[in-house]
Design a protein around this motif. Structure first.
Motif, PDB file in Angstrom:
ATOM      1  N   ILE A   1      42.169  30.707  37.209  1.00 30.49           N
ATOM      2  CA  ILE A   1      41.314  30.597  38.383  1.00 30.49           C
ATOM      3  C   ILE A   1      40.231  29.560  38.093  1.00 30.49           C
ATOM      4  O   ILE A   1      39.494  29.671  37.105  1.00 30.49           O
ATOM      5  N   THR A   2      40.141  28.595  38.949  1.00 33.11           N
ATOM      6  CA  THR A   2      39.134  27.548  38.814  1.00 33.11           C
ATOM      7  C   THR A   2      37.888  27.927  39.606  1.00 33.11           C
ATOM      8  O   THR A   2      37.993  28.398  40.737  1.00 33.11           O
ATOM      9  N   ALA A   3      36.719  27.726  38.979  1.00 34.09           N
ATOM     10  CA  ALA A   3      35.447  27.969  39.676  1.00 34.09           C
ATOM     11  C   ALA A   3      35.421  29.344  40.337  1.00 34.09           C
ATOM     12  O   ALA A   3      35.431  29.455  41.570  1.00 34.09           O
ATOM     13  N   THR A   4      35.353  30.376  39.513  1.00 32.66           N
ATOM     14  CA  THR A   4      35.415  31.740  40.024  1.00 32.66           C
ATOM     15  C   THR A   4      34.318  32.029  41.045  1.00 32.66           C
ATOM     16  O   THR A   4      33.215  31.447  41.009  1.00 32.66           O
ATOM     17  N   GLN A   5      34.640  32.945  41.943  1.00 37.88           N
ATOM     18  CA  GLN A   5      33.690  33.424  42.939  1.00 37.88           C
ATOM     19  C   GLN A   5      33.609  34.945  42.826  1.00 37.88           C
ATOM     20  O   GLN A   5      34.497  35.583  42.248  1.00 37.88           O
ATOM     21  N   THR A   6      32.578  35.525  43.404  1.00 41.06           N
ATOM     22  CA  THR A   6      32.418  36.987  43.305  1.00 41.06           C
ATOM     23  C   THR A   6      33.582  37.712  43.982  1.00 41.06           C
ATOM     24  O   THR A   6      33.899  38.850  43.634  1.00 41.06           O
ATOM     25  N   THR A   7      34.222  37.068  44.915  1.00 45.07           N
ATOM     26  CA  THR A   7      35.375  37.678  45.580  1.00 45.07           C
ATOM     27  C   THR A   7      36.602  37.759  44.675  1.00 45.07           C
ATOM     28  O   THR A   7      37.583  38.419  45.020  1.00 45.07           O
ATOM     29  N   ASP A   8      36.550  37.094  43.518  1.00 47.95           N
ATOM     30  CA  ASP A   8      37.679  37.143  42.585  1.00 47.95           C
ATOM     31  C   ASP A   8      37.650  38.393  41.711  1.00 47.95           C
ATOM     32  O   ASP A   8      38.608  38.647  40.978  1.00 47.95           O
ATOM     33  N   VAL A   9      36.592  39.173  41.804  1.00 45.76           N
ATOM     34  CA  VAL A   9      36.466  40.376  40.975  1.00 45.76           C
ATOM     35  C   VAL A   9      37.644  41.321  41.203  1.00 45.76           C
ATOM     36  O   VAL A   9      38.060  41.548  42.343  1.00 45.76           O
ATOM     37  N   GLY A  10      38.165  41.856  40.107  1.00 41.14           N
ATOM     38  CA  GLY A  10      39.272  42.807  40.195  1.00 41.14           C
ATOM     39  C   GLY A  10      40.098  42.756  38.926  1.00 41.14           C
ATOM     40  O   GLY A  10      39.771  42.044  37.975  1.00 41.14           O
ATOM     41  N   THR A  11      41.168  43.520  38.931  1.00 44.54           N
ATOM     42  CA  THR A  11      42.110  43.523  37.805  1.00 44.54           C
ATOM     43  C   THR A  11      43.355  42.761  38.206  1.00 44.54           C
ATOM     44  O   THR A  11      43.936  43.022  39.257  1.00 44.54           O
ATOM     45  N   TYR A  12      43.752  41.837  37.360  1.00 43.27           N
ATOM     46  CA  TYR A  12      44.932  41.018  37.606  1.00 43.27           C
ATOM     47  C   TYR A  12      46.066  41.492  36.695  1.00 43.27           C
ATOM     48  O   TYR A  12      45.910  41.552  35.471  1.00 43.27           O
TER      49      TYR A  12
ATOM     50  N   ARG B   1      42.451  28.049  44.587  1.00 41.58           N
ATOM     51  CA  ARG B   1      41.852  27.901  43.250  1.00 41.58           C
ATOM     52  C   ARG B   1      42.679  28.578  42.150  1.00 41.58           C
ATOM     53  O   ARG B   1      42.305  28.523  40.977  1.00 41.58           O
ATOM     54  N   LEU B   2      43.789  29.209  42.508  1.00 42.28           N
ATOM     55  CA  LEU B   2      44.616  29.932  41.542  1.00 42.28           C
ATOM     56  C   LEU B   2      45.841  29.103  41.187  1.00 42.28           C
ATOM     57  O   LEU B   2      46.524  28.576  42.067  1.00 42.28           O
TER      58      LEU B   2
END
Lengths: 113, 113
Positions: B76-87, B60-61
């Motif tokens: 990021i397409t269609a974010t999920q809770t697992t995408d949480v963080g600092t990029y 999705r990235l």
């Protein structure tokens, strides 16, 4: 495979004390780096090394010293701790110079009071 | 010296929404790397872009490198809770400083389930 190992994970220092943050990697990487991370400020390069016996200053070297006597180890020394050095310190390594990803340790969270 | 600016600093989305972070350099880069740092963790390498105009995808990235090699984006397409963080984006210098990365300040992504 341990990768990049940093010790200690947490430490509280008093102003004026000294300490060494340890960093070791078992990947036979030539290049090693020390960063500090302050909240909302990204990663700033303190010192780096391109091989055993060779070190150089990064963006924010004042108050720190490093040595690189072996390929594996890259310790960071704080001689006279100051409150401004409260931060999270990350060590990283990479195999070669060009266009290689950096592998980070888990970090050392340092508070100076 | 080289500066890498990253926006936005924070982004809060509802799960399923898209997310984009942008990175701009004051100088031409040899490469750009993207890292993800989970809360309390260390930066973890995601991808590297080297060629002008390069686009790479990881599920999705989607990562892009600008034609002038001075800007980049992560979508990021269609974010999920697992995408949480600092990029974080990190730019590699050209010429003699290609072994040093300059990090942006990062974009903190939070996802509401």
């Amino acid at each position: 495979n341990a990768g990049v190992t940093q010790t200690p994970k947490f430490r509280i220092l008093k102003i004026g004390q000294s300490m060494t943050l340890q960093c070791a990697q078992d990947m036979n990487h030539n290049y090693m780096y020390w960063y500090r991370q302050d909240p909302g400020m990204g990663l700033k390069l303190i010192y780096y090394s391109v091989g055993a016996g060779i070190t150089d200053k990064g963006e924010v070297p004042n108050g720190y010293n490093v040595s690189r006597s072996t390929t594996e180890d890259f310790p960071l020394r704080l001689e006279l701790a100051a409150p401004s050095q409260t931060s999270v310190y990350f060590c990283a390594s990479t195999l070669t110079a060009y266009n290689q990803p950096q592998h980070f340790g888990d970090g050392t969270r340092l508070s100076i009071l | 010296g080289q500066q890498v600016m990253q926006i936005p600093q924070y982004q809060h989305v509802q799960e399923g929404e898209d997310f984009t972070t942008y990175c701009n350099s004051s100088t031409t880069l040899s490469n750009i790397q993207w890292y993800k740092q989970r809360p309390g963790g260390h930066p973890v390498f995601l991808i590297q872009l080297v060629k002008s105009g390069e686009v790479k995808k990881q599920k999705r990235l989607t990562f892009q490198f600008g034609e002038a090699k001075k800007n980049s984006s992560l979508h990021i397409t269609a974010t999920q809770t697992t995408d949480v963080g600092t990029y974080f984006c990190a730019g590699g210098g050209s010429g003699g400083s290609n072994y040093k990365l300059t990090f942006g300040k990062g974009t903190l992504l939070t996802v509401n389930p």
